[in-house]
Motif scaffolding. Sequence first.
Motif, PDB file in Angstrom:
ATOM      1  N   GLU A 145       0.856  -1.171   0.000  1.00  0.00           N
ATOM      2  CA  GLU A 145       0.000   0.000   0.000  1.00  0.00           C
ATOM      3  C   GLU A 145       0.898   1.228   0.000  1.00  0.00           C
ATOM      4  OE1 GLU A 145      -0.524   0.088   4.864  1.00  0.00           O
ATOM      5  OE2 GLU A 145      -2.198  -0.508   3.600  1.00  0.00           O
ATOM      6  N   GLN A 169      -4.597   4.098  12.367  1.00  0.00           N
ATOM      7  CA  GLN A 169      -4.262   2.676  12.280  1.00  0.00           C
ATOM      8  C   GLN A 169      -3.307   2.311  13.415  1.00  0.00           C
ATOM      9  OE1 GLN A 169      -3.341   1.127   8.396  1.00  0.00           O
ATOM     10  NE2 GLN A 169      -4.586   2.673   7.353  1.00  0.00           N
ATOM     11  N   TYR A 180     -12.007  -4.203  17.865  1.00  0.00           N
ATOM     12  CA  TYR A 180     -12.074  -4.096  16.403  1.00  0.00           C
ATOM     13  C   TYR A 180     -13.520  -4.230  15.944  1.00  0.00           C
ATOM     14  CZ  TYR A 180     -10.713  -4.892  11.540  1.00  0.00           C
ATOM     15  OH  TYR A 180     -10.556  -4.780  10.177  1.00  0.00           O
ATOM     16  N   PRO A 181     -13.976  -3.460  14.945  1.00  0.00           N
ATOM     17  CA  PRO A 181     -13.232  -2.554  14.076  1.00  0.00           C
ATOM     18  C   PRO A 181     -13.254  -1.089  14.501  1.00  0.00           C
ATOM     19  CG  PRO A 181     -15.377  -2.913  13.140  1.00  0.00           C
ATOM     20  CD  PRO A 181     -15.344  -3.696  14.423  1.00  0.00           C
ATOM     21  N   ASN A 240      -9.011   0.711  14.787  1.00  0.00           N
ATOM     22  CA  ASN A 240      -8.502   0.127  13.545  1.00  0.00           C
ATOM     23  C   ASN A 240      -7.151  -0.539  13.762  1.00  0.00           C
ATOM     24  OD1 ASN A 240      -8.130  -0.573  10.899  1.00  0.00           O
ATOM     25  ND2 ASN A 240      -7.774   1.513  10.150  1.00  0.00           N
ATOM     26  N   THR A 287      -4.296  -2.927  12.923  1.00  0.00           N
ATOM     27  CA  THR A 287      -3.816  -3.454  11.650  1.00  0.00           C
ATOM     28  C   THR A 287      -2.721  -4.510  11.795  1.00  0.00           C
ATOM     29  OG1 THR A 287      -2.215  -1.646  11.462  1.00  0.00           O
ATOM     30  CG2 THR A 287      -4.378  -1.311  10.439  1.00  0.00           C
ATOM     31  N   LEU A 291     -10.276 -12.479  11.084  1.00  0.00           N
ATOM     32  CA  LEU A 291      -9.553 -11.202  11.036  1.00  0.00           C
ATOM     33  C   LEU A 291      -8.138 -11.346  10.481  1.00  0.00           C
ATOM     34  CD1 LEU A 291     -10.542  -9.637  14.502  1.00  0.00           C
ATOM     35  CD2 LEU A 291     -11.416  -9.024  12.242  1.00  0.00           C
ATOM     36  N   ARG A 299      -6.997 -11.589   7.516  1.00  0.00           N
ATOM     37  CA  ARG A 299      -6.665 -10.800   6.333  1.00  0.00           C
ATOM     38  C   ARG A 299      -6.538  -9.319   6.654  1.00  0.00           C
ATOM     39  NH1 ARG A 299      -9.972 -13.330   1.131  1.00  0.00           N
ATOM     40  NH2 ARG A 299      -9.151 -15.460   1.328  1.00  0.00           N
ATOM     41  N   GLN A 300      -7.180  -8.876   7.721  1.00  0.00           N
ATOM     42  CA  GLN A 300      -7.127  -7.465   8.097  1.00  0.00           C
ATOM     43  C   GLN A 300      -5.959  -7.144   9.022  1.00  0.00           C
ATOM     44  OE1 GLN A 300      -9.752  -9.463   8.280  1.00  0.00           O
ATOM     45  NE2 GLN A 300     -11.634  -8.470   7.588  1.00  0.00           N
ATOM     46  N   ILE A 301      -5.511  -8.136   9.794  1.00  0.00           N
ATOM     47  CA  ILE A 301      -4.505  -7.877  10.827  1.00  0.00           C
ATOM     48  C   ILE A 301      -3.300  -8.789  10.621  1.00  0.00           C
ATOM     49  CG2 ILE A 301      -4.053  -7.855  13.310  1.00  0.00           C
ATOM     50  CD1 ILE A 301      -7.046  -7.367  13.734  1.00  0.00           C
ATOM     51  N   LYS A 302      -2.124  -8.175  10.435  1.00  0.00           N
ATOM     52  CA  LYS A 302      -0.893  -8.937  10.249  1.00  0.00           C
ATOM     53  C   LYS A 302      -0.290  -9.320  11.603  1.00  0.00           C
ATOM     54  CE  LYS A 302      -0.918  -8.108   5.754  1.00  0.00           C
ATOM     55  NZ  LYS A 302      -1.243  -9.175   4.769  1.00  0.00           N
TER      56      LYS A 302
END
Length: 498
Positions: A19, A71, A103-104, A107, A109, A144, A146-149
């Motif tokens: 991104e 974030q 969450y959400p 935010n 991440t 979650l 895919r949203q949170i590494k």
Amino acid sequence: MALHLLLLLLAASVVAADEEPFIGVNIGTDLSDMPHPTQVVALLKAQQIRHVRLYDADQAMLVALAKSGIQVVVTIPNEELLAIGQSNSTGANWVFHNVVAHYPATNITAICVGSEVLNTLPNAAKILVNALKYIHSALVASNLDRQIKVSTPLSSSIILDSFPPSQAFFNRSLNQVLVPMLEFLQSTDSYLMLNIYPYYDYMQSNGVIPLDYALFKPLPPNEEAVDSNTLLHYSNVFDAMVDAAYFAMAFLNYTNIPVVVTESGWPSKGDSNELDATVDNADTYNSNLIKHVLNKTGTPKHPGIAVSTYIYELYNEDTKVGPLSEKNWGLFDADGAPIYILHLTGSGAVLANDTTNQTYCIAKDGADPKMLQAALDWACGPGKVDCSPLLQGEPCYEPDNVIAHANFAFDTYFHKMGKSSDACDFKGVATISTSDPSHGSCLFPGSLGKNGTLGNITAPSMNSTIPDSSAYDVHSCEPRYRRLLMVMGFVMWVLVLL
């Protein structure tokens, strides 16, 4: 060996930019008077800081950050790591209470599983990968992942033989942990978190690393460091360390894991043996770092692919143990006062650290001269800016060039319009800066020592098409030509911008 390394470079996969690159800040809490979480969030919003990293998962802070749009990266403290690494259910419980519960609205991440564990808590190294997997499994169960590494910050000190970068490799005694860790990061589409401190590299080099090379200062090509294997040129320590990490991963056959720098900065004060821990050097390093990241410069190995970075840190932490420098890495004091004003011309308003209301509107670096002239003509005409200080013999006439004159006109209009961000655009040739462009007796609105108050004038929109016969053309010394040249300039502005 050189040929082998060159082939390795050419064969390595290019790390894709996930991104837009960003600058974030770390928020430490070792302060004798830690601001309330709502005050912290208010400062973040005022400074347009949109990315933060917490060293824990403080509930009050997570609540304060809710619906802020900021974030957030949360951290599992090292002291909780052993329990989580030995129990899947303990990891799931941590995720439920510290992530899912917020969450959400907040935010979140990413989750840092510990911090520099391999250096500071070696007895936990064997369970570190388990902890990563248990936390990720809990995210999968909550849909979650895919949203949170999930990752873990590493100290750059585990990279050995870091220059030239093409010869860099991880400390081989850690490979039994690093290999499965990199496998996890690759399989979960996560990133390598790396802490990079050119200040310490410089201090420990005994003069081998020049100060300018550590501070991102521009270097002539003949003073840049050259990797003899790849012939890549390095003009700063930061890029060399990032590329060393890429090469170290490549030696273990991992070539598509991006790097995010979770800590980097420079102290503004130090003990008597820390002579380069100064306000000027801290300002220079962090200002140059921010511009380097946001300008998408990238590294010599991956040009154009910027490395998002979290600055260490938001506040000076006065209760930190160790040398004086440990207490002075912050951008702000506990009361929100800036330690120094960052020099961020060309990087927008992010991290202005400007609580004294010192923001200015100036010409963008590299702006097209014809566009600048057209915008200047508009400001001094339809924009109703009093450009008389730019006339020959007046305080702001020198230097007599379009950039200097545009700076004055842009900033005057900007302040007239209440410092609205929309008033500092001028069709893309202007930008907000925290560097005071005043010089000599030419004081800009809002400069220190000036209240910056202007008359209650209703200025027209930048799209106005109504000429103003009272406007000045600042590059004409003959009054009888002013009105004609102003009209011509305005026509040119319209033609250029159509």
